[in-house]
Design a protein around this motif. Structure first.
Motif, mmCIF file in Angstrom:
data_model
loop_
_atom_site.group_PDB
_atom_site.id
_atom_site.type_symbol
_atom_site.label_atom_id
_atom_site.label_comp_id
_atom_site.label_asym_id
_atom_site.label_seq_id
_atom_site.Cartn_x
_atom_site.Cartn_y
_atom_site.Cartn_z
ATOM 1 N N ILE A 39 0.860 -1.191 0.000
ATOM 2 C CA ILE A 39 0.000 0.000 0.000
ATOM 3 C C ILE A 39 0.888 1.231 0.000
ATOM 4 C CG2 ILE A 39 -1.507 1.377 1.509
ATOM 5 C CD1 ILE A 39 -2.922 -1.258 2.215
ATOM 6 N N ASP A 40 0.726 2.071 -1.010
ATOM 7 C CA ASP A 40 1.510 3.310 -1.027
ATOM 8 C C ASP A 40 0.658 4.539 -1.337
ATOM 9 O OD1 ASP A 40 1.049 3.197 -3.738
ATOM 10 O OD2 ASP A 40 3.165 3.237 -4.330
ATOM 11 N N THR A 41 -0.670 4.393 -1.266
ATOM 12 C CA THR A 41 -1.551 5.537 -1.547
ATOM 13 C C THR A 41 -2.618 5.642 -0.471
ATOM 14 O OG1 THR A 41 -1.217 5.131 -3.909
ATOM 15 C CG2 THR A 41 -3.010 6.624 -3.304
ATOM 16 N N VAL A 42 -2.686 6.818 0.141
ATOM 17 C CA VAL A 42 -3.694 7.098 1.169
ATOM 18 C C VAL A 42 -4.489 8.316 0.700
ATOM 19 C CG1 VAL A 42 -4.103 7.598 3.601
ATOM 20 C CG2 VAL A 42 -2.152 6.200 2.938
ATOM 21 N N THR A 43 -5.804 8.185 0.710
ATOM 22 C CA THR A 43 -6.638 9.153 -0.008
ATOM 23 C C THR A 43 -7.784 9.657 0.854
ATOM 24 O OG1 THR A 43 -6.083 8.012 -2.054
ATOM 25 C CG2 THR A 43 -8.023 9.434 -2.112
ATOM 26 N N LEU A 44 -8.025 10.969 0.745
ATOM 27 C CA LEU A 44 -9.245 11.556 1.309
ATOM 28 C C LEU A 44 -10.315 11.431 0.235
ATOM 29 C CD1 LEU A 44 -10.565 13.256 3.631
ATOM 30 C CD2 LEU A 44 -9.907 15.282 2.301
ATOM 31 N N PHE A 45 -11.385 10.710 0.542
ATOM 32 C CA PHE A 45 -12.472 10.510 -0.416
ATOM 33 C C PHE A 45 -13.710 11.279 0.022
ATOM 34 C CE2 PHE A 45 -10.187 6.487 -1.266
ATOM 35 C CZ PHE A 45 -10.280 6.402 -2.642
ATOM 36 N N SER A 46 -14.462 11.751 -0.966
ATOM 37 C CA SER A 46 -15.830 12.177 -0.684
ATOM 38 C C SER A 46 -16.743 11.010 -1.017
ATOM 39 C CB SER A 46 -16.206 13.404 -1.508
ATOM 40 O OG SER A 46 -16.223 13.081 -2.881
ATOM 41 N N SER A 47 -17.866 10.957 -0.333
ATOM 42 C CA SER A 47 -18.832 9.886 -0.559
ATOM 43 C C SER A 47 -20.193 10.518 -0.828
ATOM 44 C CB SER A 47 -18.898 9.002 0.695
ATOM 45 O OG SER A 47 -19.963 8.078 0.605
ATOM 46 N N ASP A 48 -20.773 10.147 -1.974
ATOM 47 C CA ASP A 48 -22.083 10.678 -2.355
ATOM 48 C C ASP A 48 -23.068 9.516 -2.301
ATOM 49 O OD1 ASP A 48 -24.341 11.602 -3.603
ATOM 50 O OD2 ASP A 48 -23.349 12.190 -5.473
ATOM 51 N N LEU A 49 -24.002 9.594 -1.388
ATOM 52 C CA LEU A 49 -24.957 8.495 -1.190
ATOM 53 C C LEU A 49 -26.310 8.790 -1.838
ATOM 54 C CD1 LEU A 49 -24.253 7.579 2.567
ATOM 55 C CD2 LEU A 49 -23.182 6.662 0.503
ATOM 56 N N SER A 50 -26.360 9.809 -2.711
ATOM 57 C CA SER A 50 -27.670 10.209 -3.247
ATOM 58 C C SER A 50 -28.158 9.269 -4.351
ATOM 59 C CB SER A 50 -27.613 11.648 -3.776
ATOM 60 O OG SER A 50 -26.710 11.725 -4.861
ATOM 61 N N GLY A 51 -27.241 8.532 -4.968
ATOM 62 C CA GLY A 51 -27.637 7.655 -6.073
ATOM 63 C C GLY A 51 -27.983 6.256 -5.601
ATOM 64 N N GLU A 52 -28.128 5.356 -6.566
ATOM 65 C CA GLU A 52 -28.485 3.978 -6.242
ATOM 66 C C GLU A 52 -27.330 3.282 -5.512
ATOM 67 O OE1 GLU A 52 -29.740 0.347 -9.051
ATOM 68 O OE2 GLU A 52 -30.824 2.231 -9.414
ATOM 69 N N ARG A 53 -26.100 3.622 -5.941
ATOM 70 C CA ARG A 53 -24.899 3.074 -5.307
ATOM 71 C C ARG A 53 -24.070 4.225 -4.761
ATOM 72 N NH1 ARG A 53 -22.632 -1.650 -5.988
ATOM 73 N NH2 ARG A 53 -23.665 -3.285 -7.171
ATOM 74 N N PRO A 54 -23.316 4.008 -3.669
ATOM 75 C CA PRO A 54 -22.443 5.093 -3.201
ATOM 76 C C PRO A 54 -21.399 5.436 -4.265
ATOM 77 C CG PRO A 54 -22.152 3.084 -1.881
ATOM 78 C CD PRO A 54 -23.225 2.795 -2.856
ATOM 79 N N ARG A 55 -21.101 6.708 -4.387
ATOM 80 C CA ARG A 55 -20.038 7.146 -5.310
ATOM 81 C C ARG A 55 -18.928 7.774 -4.494
ATOM 82 N NH1 ARG A 55 -20.291 8.577 -10.799
ATOM 83 N NH2 ARG A 55 -18.963 10.348 -10.287
ATOM 84 N N TYR A 56 -17.736 7.207 -4.586
ATOM 85 C CA TYR A 56 -16.573 7.748 -3.875
ATOM 86 C C TYR A 56 -15.709 8.488 -4.895
ATOM 87 C CZ TYR A 56 -17.900 3.677 -1.031
ATOM 88 O OH TYR A 56 -18.582 2.727 -0.323
ATOM 89 N N GLU A 57 -15.283 9.701 -4.538
ATOM 90 C CA GLU A 57 -14.396 10.481 -5.418
ATOM 91 C C GLU A 57 -13.164 10.888 -4.630
ATOM 92 O OE1 GLU A 57 -14.599 11.276 -8.549
ATOM 93 O OE2 GLU A 57 -16.672 10.634 -8.989
ATOM 94 N N PRO A 58 -11.961 10.663 -5.186
ATOM 95 C CA PRO A 58 -10.764 11.139 -4.483
ATOM 96 C C PRO A 58 -10.760 12.667 -4.420
ATOM 97 C CG PRO A 58 -10.177 10.093 -6.580
ATOM 98 C CD PRO A 58 -11.655 9.959 -6.434
ATOM 99 N N VAL A 59 -10.532 13.208 -3.241
ATOM 100 C CA VAL A 59 -10.433 14.660 -3.035
ATOM 101 C C VAL A 59 -8.953 15.046 -2.951
ATOM 102 C CG1 VAL A 59 -10.932 16.535 -1.406
ATOM 103 C CG2 VAL A 59 -12.655 14.760 -1.841
ATOM 104 N N HIS A 60 -8.168 14.172 -2.280
ATOM 105 C CA HIS A 60 -6.737 14.459 -2.098
ATOM 106 C C HIS A 60 -6.001 13.134 -1.920
ATOM 107 C CE1 HIS A 60 -3.192 16.651 -0.984
ATOM 108 N NE2 HIS A 60 -3.134 16.081 0.211
ATOM 109 N N ARG A 61 -4.975 12.925 -2.762
ATOM 110 C CA ARG A 61 -4.210 11.667 -2.699
ATOM 111 C C ARG A 61 -2.814 11.929 -2.181
ATOM 112 N NH1 ARG A 61 -6.626 9.266 -7.737
ATOM 113 N NH2 ARG A 61 -7.596 7.391 -6.893
ATOM 114 N N VAL A 62 -2.352 11.088 -1.258
ATOM 115 C CA VAL A 62 -0.984 11.174 -0.758
ATOM 116 C C VAL A 62 -0.259 9.881 -1.131
ATOM 117 C CG1 VAL A 62 0.474 11.438 1.279
ATOM 118 C CG2 VAL A 62 -1.751 12.585 1.189
ATOM 119 N N THR A 63 0.908 10.029 -1.766
ATOM 120 C CA THR A 63 1.732 8.859 -2.090
ATOM 121 C C THR A 63 2.778 8.691 -1.002
ATOM 122 O OG1 THR A 63 1.398 9.287 -4.435
ATOM 123 C CG2 THR A 63 3.197 7.811 -3.859
ATOM 124 N N LEU A 64 2.805 7.513 -0.389
ATOM 125 C CA LEU A 64 3.776 7.243 0.675
ATOM 126 C C LEU A 64 5.168 7.115 0.054
ATOM 127 C CD1 LEU A 64 1.702 4.678 2.775
ATOM 128 C CD2 LEU A 64 1.783 7.175 2.989
#
Ligand code: ATP
Ligand code: MG
Length: 189
Positions: A149-174
């Motif tokens: 594992i070399d990527t740690v990410t802040l995700f947003s989660s949108d639960l308004s649709g049929e399935r949750p949608r996760y979008e990367p907001v900020h990615r950090v590479t270890l």
């Protein structure tokens, strides 16, 4: 904005999870996580004002600044909750302590920035299925894969649709250079 911090998994591990998920479909009914969406949650912030998102990014940068990549391997499947509507997940056999350390650092850094998160004890897992009916008996053996594992990410989660949608907001590479040589070689075997 609904936010969480998660480790992203290398491609081979994502593929293995997809194969395990496909095996599960033959055995267990429930709501499956879309194969592209598998992740390892380190901290769940929930609803955060847009004006505080930069603080969350800074907290993540600081928590990861001295964190080398983490060698991990899948272990057995596990579940939370009641047998007729369980959360079914892939667990880890390697990297558990290191992932716990990272989750602790991320949470501490969020707190230092005045951000609130769910403080339930961390148990590393990747959710494969929710509301799973496990009353039918045995689960299949998961496809075991290892990786780094070399990527740690802040995700947003949108639960308004049929399935949750996760979008990367900020990615950090270890940073691999934080490993000493012997450790670095060990990760590749
Ligand atoms: P849904 O809620 O529709 O089932 P989801 O759980 O995937 O979808 P979110 O609720 O936004 O979407 O959660 C995002 C991530 O954070 C998931 O990995 C979820 O397991 C985790 N999570 C959600 N709530 C909490 C919580 N209270 N504590 C710890 N982790 C959480
Ligand atoms: Mg949820």
């Amino acid at each position: 904005m609904r936010l969480f911090v998660a480790a992203e998994l290398p491609d081979a591990m994502m593929e293995a999870l997809g194969e395990t998920s496909a095996l599960l479909r033959d055995h267990v009914s429930g709501r499956y996580v879309a194969p592209g969406s598998f992740h390892l949650t380190l901290a769940f912030l929930g609803e955060v004002p847009v004006a505080r998102v930069d603080d969350a990014c800074a907290a993540l940068d600081e928590a990861c600044a001295l964190q080398p990549p983490i060698a991990v391997a899948f272990g057995p499947l596990g579940s939370f909750g009641r047998a007729h509507k369980a959360t079914l997940w892939q667990g880890f056999a390697r990297g558990v302590d290191e992932l716990g350390g990272l989750a602790g650092d991320v949470r501490e850094s969020l707190a230092d920035h005045g951000l609130v998160y769910d403080s339930t004890a961390f148990a590393p897992h990747v959710t494969l299925m929710r509301r799973a009916d496990l009353t039918g008996g045995l689960l299949p053996t998961p496809v075991v894969e290892r990786g780094v594992i070399d990527t740690v990410t802040l995700f947003s989660s949108d639960l308004s649709g049929e399935r949750p949608r996760y979008e990367p907001v900020h990615r950090v590479t270890l940073r691999w250079e934080l490993l000493d040589d012997s450790e670095g070689m060990g990760m590749l075997v």
